[in-house]
Design a protein around this motif. Structure first.
Motif, PDB file in Angstrom:
ATOM      1  N   ALA A 282       9.930 -47.655  80.957  1.00  0.00           N
ATOM      2  CA  ALA A 282      10.297 -47.528  79.543  1.00  0.00           C
ATOM      3  C   ALA A 282      11.774 -47.185  79.389  1.00  0.00           C
ATOM      4  O   ALA A 282      12.467 -47.730  78.514  1.00  0.00           O
ATOM      5  CB  ALA A 282       9.427 -46.459  78.876  1.00  0.00           C
ATOM      6  N   ALA A 283      12.275 -46.288  80.247  1.00  0.00           N
ATOM      7  CA  ALA A 283      13.691 -45.908  80.199  1.00  0.00           C
ATOM      8  C   ALA A 283      14.583 -47.094  80.533  1.00  0.00           C
ATOM      9  O   ALA A 283      15.639 -47.299  79.910  1.00  0.00           O
ATOM     10  CB  ALA A 283      13.952 -44.757  81.157  1.00  0.00           C
ATOM     11  N   LEU A 284      14.176 -47.900  81.501  1.00  0.00           N
ATOM     12  CA  LEU A 284      14.964 -49.072  81.866  1.00  0.00           C
ATOM     13  C   LEU A 284      14.981 -50.097  80.737  1.00  0.00           C
ATOM     14  O   LEU A 284      16.025 -50.690  80.443  1.00  0.00           O
ATOM     15  CB  LEU A 284      14.397 -49.702  83.141  1.00  0.00           C
ATOM     16  CG  LEU A 284      14.699 -48.955  84.441  1.00  0.00           C
ATOM     17  CD1 LEU A 284      13.779 -49.438  85.554  1.00  0.00           C
ATOM     18  CD2 LEU A 284      16.159 -49.155  84.841  1.00  0.00           C
ATOM     19  N   ILE A 285      13.828 -50.288  80.108  1.00  0.00           N
ATOM     20  CA  ILE A 285      13.772 -51.228  78.979  1.00  0.00           C
ATOM     21  C   ILE A 285      14.719 -50.779  77.876  1.00  0.00           C
ATOM     22  O   ILE A 285      15.464 -51.592  77.303  1.00  0.00           O
ATOM     23  CB  ILE A 285      12.327 -51.354  78.460  1.00  0.00           C
ATOM     24  CG1 ILE A 285      11.451 -52.065  79.491  1.00  0.00           C
ATOM     25  CG2 ILE A 285      12.293 -52.115  77.130  1.00  0.00           C
ATOM     26  CD1 ILE A 285       9.977 -52.032  79.171  1.00  0.00           C
ATOM     27  N   ASP A 286      14.724 -49.497  77.558  1.00  0.00           N
ATOM     28  CA  ASP A 286      15.652 -48.974  76.542  1.00  0.00           C
ATOM     29  C   ASP A 286      17.099 -49.191  76.969  1.00  0.00           C
ATOM     30  O   ASP A 286      17.947 -49.565  76.148  1.00  0.00           O
ATOM     31  CB  ASP A 286      15.394 -47.479  76.324  1.00  0.00           C
ATOM     32  CG  ASP A 286      14.124 -47.220  75.527  1.00  0.00           C
ATOM     33  OD1 ASP A 286      13.604 -48.163  74.901  1.00  0.00           O
ATOM     34  OD2 ASP A 286      13.650 -46.066  75.555  1.00  0.00           O
ATOM     35  N   ALA A 287      17.372 -48.970  78.263  1.00  0.00           N
ATOM     36  CA  ALA A 287      18.745 -49.062  78.757  1.00  0.00           C
ATOM     37  C   ALA A 287      19.296 -50.478  78.684  1.00  0.00           C
ATOM     38  O   ALA A 287      20.513 -50.663  78.541  1.00  0.00           O
ATOM     39  CB  ALA A 287      18.816 -48.555  80.193  1.00  0.00           C
ATOM     40  N   VAL A 288      18.414 -51.475  78.773  1.00  0.00           N
ATOM     41  CA  VAL A 288      18.889 -52.861  78.777  1.00  0.00           C
ATOM     42  C   VAL A 288      18.688 -53.554  77.437  1.00  0.00           C
ATOM     43  O   VAL A 288      18.789 -54.778  77.346  1.00  0.00           O
ATOM     44  CB  VAL A 288      18.217 -53.674  79.903  1.00  0.00           C
ATOM     45  CG1 VAL A 288      18.598 -53.098  81.265  1.00  0.00           C
ATOM     46  CG2 VAL A 288      16.699 -53.720  79.743  1.00  0.00           C
ATOM     47  N   GLY A 289      18.416 -52.775  76.386  1.00  0.00           N
ATOM     48  CA  GLY A 289      18.401 -53.345  75.045  1.00  0.00           C
ATOM     49  C   GLY A 289      17.076 -53.321  74.322  1.00  0.00           C
ATOM     50  O   GLY A 289      16.979 -53.796  73.194  1.00  0.00           O
ATOM     51  N   GLY A 290      16.020 -52.796  74.968  1.00  0.00           N
ATOM     52  CA  GLY A 290      14.752 -52.624  74.282  1.00  0.00           C
ATOM     53  C   GLY A 290      13.818 -53.811  74.298  1.00  0.00           C
ATOM     54  O   GLY A 290      12.731 -53.759  73.701  1.00  0.00           O
ATOM     55  N   ASP A 291      14.207 -54.882  74.964  1.00  0.00           N
ATOM     56  CA  ASP A 291      13.350 -56.068  75.019  1.00  0.00           C
ATOM     57  C   ASP A 291      13.374 -56.611  76.443  1.00  0.00           C
ATOM     58  O   ASP A 291      14.442 -56.963  76.963  1.00  0.00           O
ATOM     59  CB  ASP A 291      13.842 -57.135  74.056  1.00  0.00           C
ATOM     60  CG  ASP A 291      12.971 -58.385  74.085  1.00  0.00           C
ATOM     61  OD1 ASP A 291      11.783 -58.283  73.756  1.00  0.00           O
ATOM     62  OD2 ASP A 291      13.491 -59.455  74.455  1.00  0.00           O
ATOM     63  N   ALA A 292      12.211 -56.683  77.099  1.00  0.00           N
ATOM     64  CA  ALA A 292      12.186 -57.124  78.489  1.00  0.00           C
ATOM     65  C   ALA A 292      10.812 -57.655  78.859  1.00  0.00           C
ATOM     66  O   ALA A 292       9.804 -57.357  78.213  1.00  0.00           O
ATOM     67  CB  ALA A 292      12.567 -55.968  79.422  1.00  0.00           C
ATOM     68  N   ALA A 293      10.793 -58.439  79.925  1.00  0.00           N
ATOM     69  CA  ALA A 293       9.567 -58.833  80.605  1.00  0.00           C
ATOM     70  C   ALA A 293       9.564 -58.122  81.958  1.00  0.00           C
ATOM     71  O   ALA A 293      10.581 -57.580  82.393  1.00  0.00           O
ATOM     72  CB  ALA A 293       9.521 -60.344  80.784  1.00  0.00           C
TER      73      ALA A 293
END
Length: 260
Positions: free
Chosen positions: A77-88
């Motif tokens: 979750a922290a990584l997703i937030d760090a890279v812009g909030g949208d990820a696969a």
């Protein structure tokens, strides 16, 4: 790793980003760091923004005891937030089990792909083997016998005694012992080692489950079962590939899937 972010419990996580396009976070399996999936990230970079990271307790990332699988989900979750909030998400082996558990928990991701999560339902005596491994691993790590813990994992992975002796005498052994405590983390992620059918049925996003055509039959069966259990599952077999899949073969398949 040239970037850092902080998980909910204060653990610093090291990661790096390459490429452009839809964001995909790559999750490594046992006895590995973000560097293990970096060659795959390079194969995705012309069509995707690929993120690799050192899971907690490995490489350049920190650790904060006590361990819980939920903490690793919070790391994602922290990584997703760090890279812009949208990820696969993509995960290989036990890293795939972590990705599936994260998706089942409701973590906001667009799509998920996994490669050969080693659920032992389909291996004769697999449940008993997993239970014996769990007991022996716990004992070895509690006693500080990191080398023995690594040996246990290598046997579980199917390496013969001669190959294990060779590994012990190789320059890579010190690095393997360094990450040995994280074997308990992957063991926790795998749970009882069996396909978590109820958990997988709760995943609400598309899931691609991939296997190698040259892998053992039980691994291919486990991969197919993942695709058949999640509500939006699909399955691919990569002919000639084993559990050590070649990035140049897997990369285009994942790029097509994540950019669809």
């Amino acid at each position: 790793m040239d970037k850092k972010t902080t998980s909910r419990d204060g653990t610093a996580l090291a990661y790096e980003v390459t490429g452009q396009g839809p964001v995909v976070i790559l999750v490594s399996g046992a006895m590995s760091t973000g560097g293990t999936v970096a060659p795959l990230a390079a194969r995705l970079a012309d069509r995707c923004t690929a993120v690799v990271y050192d899971r907690r307790g490995r490489g350049a990332s920190d650790d904060t005891p006590p361990y819980a699988v939920a903490r690793e989900v919070e790391d994602l979750a922290a990584l997703i937030d760090a890279v812009g909030g949208d990820a696969a998400l993509f995960g290989v082996s036990s890293g795939g089990a972590l990705v599936l558990r994260a998706a089942a928990s409701g973590l906001p991701v667009r799509r998920v792909a996994v490669y050969e999560v080693p659920y032992a339902d389909f291996l004769q005596g697999g449940a008993e083997q997993e239970a014996a491994y769990k007991r022996a691993l716990t004992e070895a790590l509690a006693a500080g016998r990191r080398g023995d813990a690594v040996e246990l994992f290598l046997r579980l992975a199917g390496l013969g005694e001669e190959m294990i002796r060779g590994a012990r005498n190789s320059p890579m052994w010190a690095g393997m012992e360094a990450v040995a405590p994280s074997l308990a983390y992957d063991d926790a992620v795998m749970g009882d080692g069996l396909l978590p059918r109820q958990e997988l049925a709760a995943i609400s996003v598309p899931v691609l489950s991939v296997a190698g055509g040259a892998s053992p039959a039980w691994m291919r069966e486990a991969s197919l079962a993942v695709a058949g259990t999640v509500p939006q599952g699909s399955h691919r077999v990569l002919e000639g590939q084993t559990h050590m899949v070649e990035p140049e073969v897997l990369g285009p398949v994942l790029a097509d899937y994540f950019t669809a």
